[in-house]
Design a protein around this motif. Sequence first.
Motif, PDB file in Angstrom:
ATOM      1  N   LEU A   1      69.090   5.745  39.250  1.00 58.83           N
ATOM      2  CA  LEU A   1      67.732   5.252  39.015  1.00 58.83           C
ATOM      3  C   LEU A   1      67.593   3.980  39.845  1.00 58.83           C
ATOM      4  O   LEU A   1      68.407   3.054  39.714  1.00 58.83           O
ATOM      5  CB  LEU A   1      67.506   4.935  37.539  1.00 58.83           C
ATOM      6  N   ALA A   2      66.567   3.934  40.693  1.00 63.97           N
ATOM      7  CA  ALA A   2      66.351   2.759  41.550  1.00 63.97           C
ATOM      8  C   ALA A   2      64.980   2.191  41.261  1.00 63.97           C
ATOM      9  O   ALA A   2      64.032   2.926  40.997  1.00 63.97           O
ATOM     10  CB  ALA A   2      66.456   3.167  43.023  1.00 63.97           C
ATOM     11  N   PHE A   3      64.880   0.879  41.281  1.00 65.03           N
ATOM     12  CA  PHE A   3      63.547   0.258  41.160  1.00 65.03           C
ATOM     13  C   PHE A   3      63.584  -1.160  41.704  1.00 65.03           C
ATOM     14  O   PHE A   3      64.631  -1.806  41.749  1.00 65.03           O
ATOM     15  CB  PHE A   3      63.030   0.270  39.713  1.00 65.03           C
ATOM     16  N   SER A   4      62.399  -1.621  42.100  1.00 66.09           N
ATOM     17  CA  SER A   4      62.186  -3.031  42.411  1.00 66.09           C
ATOM     18  C   SER A   4      61.649  -3.683  41.148  1.00 66.09           C
ATOM     19  O   SER A   4      60.793  -3.117  40.456  1.00 66.09           O
ATOM     20  CB  SER A   4      61.165  -3.153  43.537  1.00 66.09           C
ATOM     21  N   ALA A   5      62.152  -4.869  40.844  1.00 63.22           N
ATOM     22  CA  ALA A   5      61.674  -5.579  39.651  1.00 63.22           C
ATOM     23  C   ALA A   5      60.496  -6.489  39.957  1.00 63.22           C
ATOM     24  O   ALA A   5      60.065  -7.249  39.099  1.00 63.22           O
ATOM     25  CB  ALA A   5      62.816  -6.380  39.026  1.00 63.22           C
ATOM     26  N   SER A   6      59.948  -6.407  41.162  1.00 60.92           N
ATOM     27  CA  SER A   6      58.726  -7.156  41.467  1.00 60.92           C
ATOM     28  C   SER A   6      57.537  -6.267  41.167  1.00 60.92           C
ATOM     29  O   SER A   6      57.527  -5.085  41.513  1.00 60.92           O
ATOM     30  CB  SER A   6      58.714  -7.567  42.933  1.00 60.92           C
ATOM     31  N   LEU A   7      56.520  -6.821  40.538  1.00 62.78           N
ATOM     32  CA  LEU A   7      55.340  -6.027  40.184  1.00 62.78           C
ATOM     33  C   LEU A   7      54.268  -6.077  41.270  1.00 62.78           C
ATOM     34  O   LEU A   7      53.333  -5.281  41.262  1.00 62.78           O
ATOM     35  CB  LEU A   7      54.763  -6.530  38.855  1.00 62.78           C
ATOM     36  N   ARG A   8      54.396  -6.984  42.202  1.00 62.21           N
ATOM     37  CA  ARG A   8      53.392  -7.141  43.256  1.00 62.21           C
ATOM     38  C   ARG A   8      53.401  -5.933  44.199  1.00 62.21           C
ATOM     39  O   ARG A   8      54.458  -5.498  44.644  1.00 62.21           O
ATOM     40  CB  ARG A   8      53.729  -8.407  44.056  1.00 62.21           C
ATOM     41  N   ARG A   9      52.222  -5.408  44.486  1.00 63.45           N
ATOM     42  CA  ARG A   9      52.114  -4.316  45.467  1.00 63.45           C
ATOM     43  C   ARG A   9      52.584  -4.831  46.826  1.00 63.45           C
ATOM     44  O   ARG A   9      52.218  -5.938  47.221  1.00 63.45           O
ATOM     45  CB  ARG A   9      50.648  -3.860  45.589  1.00 63.45           C
TER      46      ARG A   9
ATOM     47  N   LEU B   1      60.169 -15.665  26.984  1.00 65.57           N
ATOM     48  CA  LEU B   1      60.160 -17.114  27.235  1.00 65.57           C
ATOM     49  C   LEU B   1      60.310 -17.366  28.737  1.00 65.57           C
ATOM     50  O   LEU B   1      59.615 -18.200  29.322  1.00 65.57           O
ATOM     51  CB  LEU B   1      61.295 -17.791  26.453  1.00 65.57           C
ATOM     52  N   LYS B   2      61.188 -16.604  29.370  1.00 64.25           N
ATOM     53  CA  LYS B   2      61.343 -16.740  30.821  1.00 64.25           C
ATOM     54  C   LYS B   2      60.053 -16.352  31.540  1.00 64.25           C
ATOM     55  O   LYS B   2      59.643 -16.996  32.512  1.00 64.25           O
ATOM     56  CB  LYS B   2      62.516 -15.873  31.295  1.00 64.25           C
ATOM     57  N   ASN B   3      59.395 -15.308  31.054  1.00 59.30           N
ATOM     58  CA  ASN B   3      58.135 -14.881  31.666  1.00 59.30           C
ATOM     59  C   ASN B   3      57.090 -15.991  31.571  1.00 59.30           C
ATOM     60  O   ASN B   3      56.336 -16.237  32.523  1.00 59.30           O
ATOM     61  CB  ASN B   3      57.638 -13.618  30.962  1.00 59.30           C
ATOM     62  N   ALA B   4      57.049 -16.683  30.449  1.00 56.65           N
ATOM     63  CA  ALA B   4      56.092 -17.789  30.288  1.00 56.65           C
ATOM     64  C   ALA B   4      56.415 -18.909  31.279  1.00 56.65           C
ATOM     65  O   ALA B   4      55.515 -19.499  31.891  1.00 56.65           O
ATOM     66  CB  ALA B   4      56.118 -18.299  28.855  1.00 56.65           C
TER      67      ALA B   4
ATOM     68  N   TYR C   1      65.183 -19.642  39.767  1.00 51.73           N
ATOM     69  CA  TYR C   1      66.651 -19.701  39.798  1.00 51.73           C
ATOM     70  C   TYR C   1      67.292 -18.711  38.834  1.00 51.73           C
ATOM     71  O   TYR C   1      68.460 -18.834  38.487  1.00 51.73           O
ATOM     72  CB  TYR C   1      67.155 -21.125  39.489  1.00 51.73           C
ATOM     73  N   SER C   2      66.530 -17.725  38.397  1.00 49.75           N
ATOM     74  CA  SER C   2      67.053 -16.767  37.440  1.00 49.75           C
ATOM     75  C   SER C   2      66.322 -15.440  37.653  1.00 49.75           C
ATOM     76  O   SER C   2      65.600 -15.261  38.638  1.00 49.75           O
ATOM     77  CB  SER C   2      66.855 -17.323  36.021  1.00 49.75           C
ATOM     78  N   MET C   3      66.518 -14.514  36.753  1.00 46.17           N
ATOM     79  CA  MET C   3      65.880 -13.202  36.880  1.00 46.17           C
ATOM     80  C   MET C   3      64.420 -13.283  36.406  1.00 46.17           C
ATOM     81  O   MET C   3      64.059 -14.177  35.641  1.00 46.17           O
ATOM     82  CB  MET C   3      66.646 -12.185  36.043  1.00 46.17           C
ATOM     83  N   PRO C   4      63.568 -12.332  36.820  1.00 50.54           N
ATOM     84  CA  PRO C   4      62.190 -12.311  36.315  1.00 50.54           C
ATOM     85  C   PRO C   4      62.187 -12.102  34.796  1.00 50.54           C
ATOM     86  O   PRO C   4      62.953 -11.283  34.268  1.00 50.54           O
ATOM     87  CB  PRO C   4      61.570 -11.092  37.006  1.00 50.54           C
TER      88      PRO C   4
ATOM     89  N   TYR D   1      54.666 -11.486  34.601  1.00 51.84           N
ATOM     90  CA  TYR D   1      54.276 -12.163  35.840  1.00 51.84           C
ATOM     91  C   TYR D   1      54.124 -11.161  36.978  1.00 51.84           C
ATOM     92  O   TYR D   1      55.026 -10.355  37.237  1.00 51.84           O
ATOM     93  CB  TYR D   1      55.291 -13.236  36.268  1.00 51.84           C
ATOM     94  N   ASP D   2      53.008 -11.265  37.677  1.00 51.49           N
ATOM     95  CA  ASP D   2      52.697 -10.348  38.767  1.00 51.49           C
ATOM     96  C   ASP D   2      51.767 -11.127  39.695  1.00 51.49           C
ATOM     97  O   ASP D   2      50.684 -11.563  39.276  1.00 51.49           O
ATOM     98  CB  ASP D   2      51.999  -9.115  38.171  1.00 51.49           C
ATOM     99  N   ALA D   3      52.184 -11.324  40.925  1.00 50.30           N
ATOM    100  CA  ALA D   3      51.380 -12.123  41.859  1.00 50.30           C
ATOM    101  C   ALA D   3      50.000 -11.504  42.062  1.00 50.30           C
ATOM    102  O   ALA D   3      49.034 -12.223  42.344  1.00 50.30           O
ATOM    103  CB  ALA D   3      52.119 -12.270  43.194  1.00 50.30           C
TER     104      ALA D   3
END
Lengths: 183, 183, 183, 183
Positions: free
Chosen positions: A4-12, B88-91, A82-85, B47-49
């Motif tokens: 299972l592969a994914f990007s953890a960024s939600l931005r298109r 909390l990290k998301n905030a 400095y950490s994960m989303p 969070y999503d740009a």
Amino acid sequence: MRILAFSASLRRGSLNGRLIALAVEAARRAGAEVDLADFHEFAMPSYDADVQALGMPPGADAFSKRIEAAQGLIISSPEYNYSMPGHLKNAIDWISRRRPNPLRGRSALLLSASNSPAGGIRGLWQLRIPLEGNGVFVFPDMFWLSSAESAFTPEGAFIDPKRATGLDALVASYLRAGAALAT
Amino acid sequence: MRILAFSASLRRGSLNGRLIALAVEAARRAGAEVDLADFHEFAMPSYDADVQALGMPPGADAFSKRIEAAQGLIISSPEYNYSMPGHLKNAIDWISRRRPNPLRGRSALLLSASNSPAGGIRGLWQLRIPLEGNGVFVFPDMFWLSSAESAFTPEGAFIDPKRATGLDALVASYLRAGAALAT
Amino acid sequence: MRILAFSASLRRGSLNGRLIALAVEAARRAGAEVDLADFHEFAMPSYDADVQALGMPPGADAFSKRIEAAQGLIISSPEYNYSMPGHLKNAIDWISRRRPNPLRGRSALLLSASNSPAGGIRGLWQLRIPLEGNGVFVFPDMFWLSSAESAFTPEGAFIDPKRATGLDALVASYLRAGAALAT
Amino acid sequence: MRILAFSASLRRGSLNGRLIALAVEAARRAGAEVDLADFHEFAMPSYDADVQALGMPPGADAFSKRIEAAQGLIISSPEYNYSMPGHLKNAIDWISRRRPNPLRGRSALLLSASNSPAGGIRGLWQLRIPLEGNGVFVFPDMFWLSSAESAFTPEGAFIDPKRATGLDALVASYLRAGAALAT
């Protein structure tokens, strides 16, 4: 091996979306069967035990099932602060409550793309923690793409062929280890 | 000194909710002006740009403004999966995008309640990272309440008077340092 | 599978020395060939590139060779100041300069004994970092023995049979994974 | 404000030695009284409770006394294996056993120079942990000098004036906070 592969960024159009696409190609070339997910499919509320008492949110259920159908994970994650989303951690928080824990016993390869010179690597070190704490074999080597905005051709390939070779070699090493662990 | 205090657990009746209540009492006794928030007030999407481009979500705005009105933070946070809660990290991820950054230059005291013997302290170490990365003076000493389910009287006080004395002393030390830094 | 095992505590009669002895027994029962080292054999100066220019210190050489002769490591390490012992990190700093890197491609299982309620687990999370950064597969699960002073019989066995069973199961799981990775 | 400053690299002519020299100049210009130590003065054996029973090693004693004479620390530390140098951690391990703990209540500013693009910043995040765990106020902002080999003029100044301005501003901010905390 099923991945299972994914990007953890939600931005298109995100940099991590472009990087995971290249990793998926590399994994398929190396013989893996890859399910590339869009993290939007796993939308879920903030973890709250009161909400959990009403049942697992559909997004957490979907994320768990896609993980259970795979033997390993390839994740390209941005570094935020400095950490994960937070939303990736929130998804882990939800699925870690499921029994049996869908993460336990699986393996993972972590990648990150960023415009900063450190390339997101600090975030990946933080991401290892909840994964390993849930029993995931996180591959020791990780891939970080610094100055990522200028790293891709318009078609989405790496401009620098050494990066392509490096990602290919890393994905192949991970798949060998992951396959050994999956048996 | 003006303090924003909150528990990062969303569950009603949570152990961290009980702990923050005691910390708020201690801070008020020590002369601080405390705004005790319910984290539900700060509900916000992942969070999503692309979402940010449409404007800050109201929950992130509210969180930023409550922080800006204070000089320091007292946070009682559960440990989820050896790290901080995802929401909390998301905030933090949202408010770190605001300019000026509402976190920069403020101070914070971190607490955790947990039923585990480690009492949530591992999660607090991970929580320091995005706070310090955003310029927050995180007080070096932290408070972790292990075996928390059996730590409170029915009225919500600590059963063990040494814990009450310890929390009082810690909060007072933090407030002295926080006041010195705020000037 | 060939294992190098050691306690990273230098104190005679240390809790980690007692714990590694039990882990070694468990590994031998599970069929592993174990080399149990005394960390005093690896005495070496502080890492200094000027000293390195004169040649690897004998203790660093000895440590590298014992690692190279093994396929995996079992380390029982105390927690010092919320992190790993400085002298263990110093030994890693030395051997990481050797080419080929003796750590790369090996696997490791991490244990800790402590009198504190957290049992040394925070130190092990910090120890994962330089090991994984050098390409070691660190087994996701770790073993921490809290309140260790009162955990052993005079003969050095666990008083609580559940701890014995737990350590046996963990060591066996690690050896299965380590053997799969070693091929 | 009285400051103890040192580079944690033992190599003669090290990049961190050059960086700490510039930080010391900046601190003196800002009015601080600075004691610049050579870490070789603090040579000490590996921490071992059996050795401690015979008395504190002279190097640990010297390190403690130099810290006690100061109100704050400025440390320039290389990154070794994604973490702090083992010998720096070993020195902390020793002095943390002294009562009263010489670190408690002091403040610190952390710097790092490295030839890597990440500039040693990962190591500084790991170094915060034992310092903060011992009650040190570690200034939230840190300074990392990437590609350090080409950053200095033959006289040891920064080639890029923005780096000089940045270091000056950071040192001055730290000294203001440190002075506020010291009272």
